[in-house]
Design an enzyme around this catalytic site. Sequence first.
Site, PDB file in Angstrom:
ATOM      1  N   ASP A 235     -34.811  48.711  24.107  1.00  0.00           N
ATOM      2  CA  ASP A 235     -35.191  47.931  25.286  1.00  0.00           C
ATOM      3  C   ASP A 235     -36.614  47.398  25.102  1.00  0.00           C
ATOM      4  OD1 ASP A 235     -35.968  47.039  27.862  1.00  0.00           O
ATOM      5  OD2 ASP A 235     -34.671  48.502  28.831  1.00  0.00           O
ATOM      6  N   GLY A 261     -29.931  47.582  23.260  1.00  0.00           N
ATOM      7  CA  GLY A 261     -31.083  47.079  23.975  1.00  0.00           C
ATOM      8  C   GLY A 261     -31.043  47.354  25.468  1.00  0.00           C
ATOM      9  N   HIS A 262     -31.602  46.411  26.229  1.00  0.00           N
ATOM     10  CA  HIS A 262     -31.793  46.554  27.676  1.00  0.00           C
ATOM     11  C   HIS A 262     -30.458  46.658  28.412  1.00  0.00           C
ATOM     12  CE1 HIS A 262     -34.095  46.063  31.366  1.00  0.00           C
ATOM     13  NE2 HIS A 262     -33.470  44.954  31.699  1.00  0.00           N
ATOM     14  N   PHE A 263     -29.542  45.736  28.138  1.00  0.00           N
ATOM     15  CA  PHE A 263     -28.252  45.720  28.819  1.00  0.00           C
ATOM     16  C   PHE A 263     -27.243  46.565  28.029  1.00  0.00           C
ATOM     17  CE2 PHE A 263     -30.144  42.026  30.884  1.00  0.00           C
ATOM     18  CZ  PHE A 263     -29.704  42.181  32.191  1.00  0.00           C
ATOM     19  N   ALA A 264     -27.431  47.862  28.082  1.00  0.00           N
ATOM     20  CA  ALA A 264     -26.640  48.767  27.256  1.00  0.00           C
ATOM     21  C   ALA A 264     -25.153  48.714  27.567  1.00  0.00           C
ATOM     22  CB  ALA A 264     -27.161  50.195  27.426  1.00  0.00           C
TER      23      ALA A 264
END
Length: 284
Positions: A235, A261-264
Amino acid sequence: MVHYRTAAVQGRKVFYREAGDPKHPTVLLLHGFPTSSHMYRNLIPLLADRFHVVAPDLPGFGFTDVPARSEFQYTFDNLAKVIEGFTDVVGLKRYAMYVFDYGAPVGFRLALARPERVTAIISQNGNAYEEGLSADWDPLQKYWRDPTAANREVIRAFLTPEAVKWQYTHGVPDETLVAPESYTLDSALLARPDVDEIQLDLFLNYASNVALYPKFQEYFRTKRPPLLAIWGKHDPFFLPAGAEAYRRDIPAADVRFLDTGHFALETHAGEIAAAIRGFLGGAA
C-alpha cells in the site's frame, strides 16, 4: 443473492448492498476513497452464507445522494453521523465492522459513540496510527497546515483517472487481476458536478482523523475488541507499521500481510474471506 437497496437517512437516500440472513451475525462493510460499496462486490457472496452482510455508500460516493456543499458539510464527523443513522434505520443492533481507508475513521467514530454495538473489527488497510502514514501523505499534510487555494490545486491531482487507476494497480504483482470496471466506475462518479470539490473538502478534513488517533487507540486499549488487521503490504499510503501498531493496544490482534497493494480485495478476496470466516467464528 445480493440486494441493492436504499434507506432514507436524515432526509437523504443512502444506497447499500445487502446479502445473507438477518438472523446471522452482521458484518458492516465501510468503503474508502475514491470508491464505494462496489469494492465489496467479490467479498459479499463469499460471506453471505454465514453472515448478514451490509455495505452502504457514504454521502458523496457511489449511489448514495450527493447533497450540495451548501447543504451538507463534508466532514468525517458528518459522514459518521449519516452511517450511524443508517445503522438505526436498517436495524443493525450489533455488528462486526470491516473498515478500509476512509471507512476506518468513519467506523471508529461509530465505535467511540456506541462501543457496545461493535462485536469485532476487521481492518483492511484501515489506519489509526501515525506510523502507518507514508510519505505520500506529505502533500496532504502541507494542505492541512496551509489550506491555500494553491495547495488545494496540488491535491486535485489525486482525483485524475490516472491517479485513481494507480491506487488500484500500485504494488500489485499481476495487474491483470485488477478489473478495469473498478477504477473506471470510481473515475466516472468522481467526474460528476462538484464531486471534485467535495473530495477536496474531505482531504482537508482528514486531519481531524489523525487528531482522533489517540481516542481511537484509547478505545482499542480499554474495550479490546477482537481485531483482525489484514493488509496489502505494498500500500503506497498506509504502511505495514500501521497494521503492526494495533498490537500495541490490542495484544491479541491478528495481523496478516498480503502480497498486494491498497485495494487488496481486487486480488485477494478469497484469502480475505477465509480469514474473516475463521476470525469471526470466535468473535462475532
